[in-house]
Motif scaffolding. Structure first.
Motif, PDB file in Angstrom:
ATOM      1  N   VAL A 223       0.833  -1.207   0.000  1.00  0.00           N
ATOM      2  CA  VAL A 223       0.000   0.000   0.000  1.00  0.00           C
ATOM      3  C   VAL A 223       0.866   1.255   0.000  1.00  0.00           C
ATOM      4  O   VAL A 223       0.617   2.200  -0.756  1.00  0.00           O
ATOM      5  N   LEU A 224       1.879   1.270   0.838  1.00  0.00           N
ATOM      6  CA  LEU A 224       2.719   2.463   0.941  1.00  0.00           C
ATOM      7  C   LEU A 224       3.597   2.649  -0.293  1.00  0.00           C
ATOM      8  O   LEU A 224       3.885   3.779  -0.678  1.00  0.00           O
TER       9      LEU A 224
ATOM     10  N   ARG B  39       4.420   6.034  -5.146  1.00  0.00           N
ATOM     11  CA  ARG B  39       4.448   6.206  -6.602  1.00  0.00           C
ATOM     12  C   ARG B  39       3.408   7.203  -7.083  1.00  0.00           C
ATOM     13  O   ARG B  39       3.607   7.879  -8.077  1.00  0.00           O
ATOM     14  N   ALA B  40       2.288   7.280  -6.373  1.00  0.00           N
ATOM     15  CA  ALA B  40       1.190   8.156  -6.790  1.00  0.00           C
ATOM     16  C   ALA B  40       1.368   9.596  -6.324  1.00  0.00           C
ATOM     17  O   ALA B  40       0.641  10.479  -6.768  1.00  0.00           O
ATOM     18  N   GLU B  41       2.310   9.839  -5.430  1.00  0.00           N
ATOM     19  CA  GLU B  41       2.514  11.201  -4.929  1.00  0.00           C
ATOM     20  C   GLU B  41       2.934  12.130  -6.051  1.00  0.00           C
ATOM     21  O   GLU B  41       3.799  11.792  -6.863  1.00  0.00           O
ATOM     22  N   PRO B  42       2.316  13.328  -6.094  1.00  0.00           N
ATOM     23  CA  PRO B  42       2.784  14.299  -7.084  1.00  0.00           C
ATOM     24  C   PRO B  42       4.180  14.779  -6.719  1.00  0.00           C
ATOM     25  O   PRO B  42       4.490  14.964  -5.551  1.00  0.00           O
ATOM     26  N   ARG B  43       4.991  14.933  -7.710  1.00  0.00           N
ATOM     27  CA  ARG B  43       6.364  15.388  -7.463  1.00  0.00           C
ATOM     28  C   ARG B  43       6.459  16.858  -7.793  1.00  0.00           C
ATOM     29  O   ARG B  43       5.902  17.333  -8.774  1.00  0.00           O
ATOM     30  N   SER B  44       7.170  17.565  -6.986  1.00  0.00           N
ATOM     31  CA  SER B  44       7.376  18.982  -7.261  1.00  0.00           C
ATOM     32  C   SER B  44       8.801  19.167  -7.763  1.00  0.00           C
ATOM     33  O   SER B  44       9.737  18.603  -7.224  1.00  0.00           O
ATOM     34  N   TYR B  45       8.907  19.914  -8.813  1.00  0.00           N
ATOM     35  CA  TYR B  45      10.207  20.186  -9.406  1.00  0.00           C
ATOM     36  C   TYR B  45      10.488  21.678  -9.277  1.00  0.00           C
ATOM     37  O   TYR B  45       9.587  22.500  -9.391  1.00  0.00           O
ATOM     38  N   PRO B  46      11.710  22.063  -9.070  1.00  0.00           N
ATOM     39  CA  PRO B  46      12.015  23.500  -8.952  1.00  0.00           C
ATOM     40  C   PRO B  46      11.786  24.189 -10.290  1.00  0.00           C
ATOM     41  O   PRO B  46      11.949  23.602 -11.356  1.00  0.00           O
ATOM     42  N   LEU B  47      11.339  25.430 -10.188  1.00  0.00           N
ATOM     43  CA  LEU B  47      11.139  26.221 -11.399  1.00  0.00           C
ATOM     44  C   LEU B  47      12.480  26.569 -12.024  1.00  0.00           C
ATOM     45  O   LEU B  47      13.451  26.823 -11.309  1.00  0.00           O
ATOM     46  N   PRO B  48      12.549  26.606 -13.345  1.00  0.00           N
ATOM     47  CA  PRO B  48      13.792  27.050 -13.972  1.00  0.00           C
ATOM     48  C   PRO B  48      14.059  28.511 -13.610  1.00  0.00           C
ATOM     49  O   PRO B  48      13.145  29.278 -13.353  1.00  0.00           O
ATOM     50  N   ALA B  49      15.304  28.901 -13.634  1.00  0.00           N
ATOM     51  CA  ALA B  49      15.690  30.259 -13.239  1.00  0.00           C
ATOM     52  C   ALA B  49      15.006  31.308 -14.111  1.00  0.00           C
ATOM     53  O   ALA B  49      14.667  32.384 -13.652  1.00  0.00           O
ATOM     54  N   VAL B  50      14.745  31.003 -15.371  1.00  0.00           N
ATOM     55  CA  VAL B  50      14.112  31.962 -16.275  1.00  0.00           C
ATOM     56  C   VAL B  50      12.692  32.263 -15.846  1.00  0.00           C
ATOM     57  O   VAL B  50      12.220  33.384 -15.965  1.00  0.00           O
ATOM     58  N   ALA B  51      11.981  31.294 -15.310  1.00  0.00           N
ATOM     59  CA  ALA B  51      10.584  31.475 -14.949  1.00  0.00           C
ATOM     60  C   ALA B  51      10.407  32.076 -13.566  1.00  0.00           C
ATOM     61  O   ALA B  51       9.307  32.418 -13.192  1.00  0.00           O
ATOM     62  N   ALA B  52      11.457  32.207 -12.817  1.00  0.00           N
ATOM     63  CA  ALA B  52      11.334  32.762 -11.476  1.00  0.00           C
ATOM     64  C   ALA B  52      10.937  34.224 -11.564  1.00  0.00           C
ATOM     65  O   ALA B  52      11.458  34.985 -12.372  1.00  0.00           O
ATOM     66  N   GLU B  53       9.954  34.619 -10.734  1.00  0.00           N
ATOM     67  CA  GLU B  53       9.472  35.990 -10.758  1.00  0.00           C
ATOM     68  C   GLU B  53      10.437  36.911 -10.031  1.00  0.00           C
ATOM     69  O   GLU B  53      11.065  36.525  -9.060  1.00  0.00           O
TER      70      GLU B  53
END
Length: 169
Positions: A133-134, A139-153
């Motif tokens: 189960v775990l 595997r189903a957890e959404p993964r967060s990826y860092p934003l590219p430097a160009v897209a950073a506000e």
């Protein structure tokens, strides 16, 4: 001293130590931390139980975010201890640690599912089912990826004088 009082005395001295009534063994299996408990988890041993679960959860936080509490070898698990596990599971879920309680007692699982405090606690009937189960959950957890430097506000991206949308209240 008569045998009865001696027997009573040794029982009293032994029961004053929660570590005698309840013992733990922690080990890792890959990214998972397994905390195996033996003995009796009741009101007397509850502080020791919580200390041990929290220590194992801290290890799990650095190991991969999964803690399996193996309660299959407990002689007794109180409802108060079950509620404490559920509370700790909610607390650690907020920081990324998934806790699963393994108990082969189907009555306990049914009871936990009916009570408001324990209904959200993940429970499995065996270590193997908990791993399955775990593993699926990881595997189903959404993964967060860092934003590219160009897209950073930057600060000037939303400056009203430059024609960007005004801030909403």
């Amino acid at each position: 001293m008569n045998p009865t009082s001696s027997s009573f005395l040794s029982c009293t001295l032994r029961s004053r130590d929660p570590g005698v009534q309840l013992s733990f063994r922690t080990h890792r299996r890959g990214d998972f931390v397994v905390l195996s408990a033996r003995g009796e988890a009741d009101a007397f041993t509850l502080p020791w139980w919580r200390h041990s679960v929290r220590a194992a959860a801290e290890v799990a936080a650095t190991a991969g975010g999964v803690l399996i509490i193996d309660a299959t070898r407990l002689d007794f698990l109180s409802l108060r201890t079950l509620a404490a596990v559920a509370w700790d599971a909610d607390r650690y879920r907020r920081v990324g640690v998934q806790i699963c309680l393994v108990s082969s007692d189907s009555r306990l699982t049914r009871l936990a599912g009916r009570h408001q405090q324990t209904a959200r606690l993940l429970m499995c009937s065996s270590i193997v089912s908990a791993f399955s189960v775990l593993q699926l959950h990881k595997r189903a957890e959404p993964r967060s990826y860092p934003l590219p430097a160009v897209a950073a506000e930057t600060e000037h991206d939303h400056h009203p004088a430059r024609g960007s949308a005004p801030d909403l209240p």
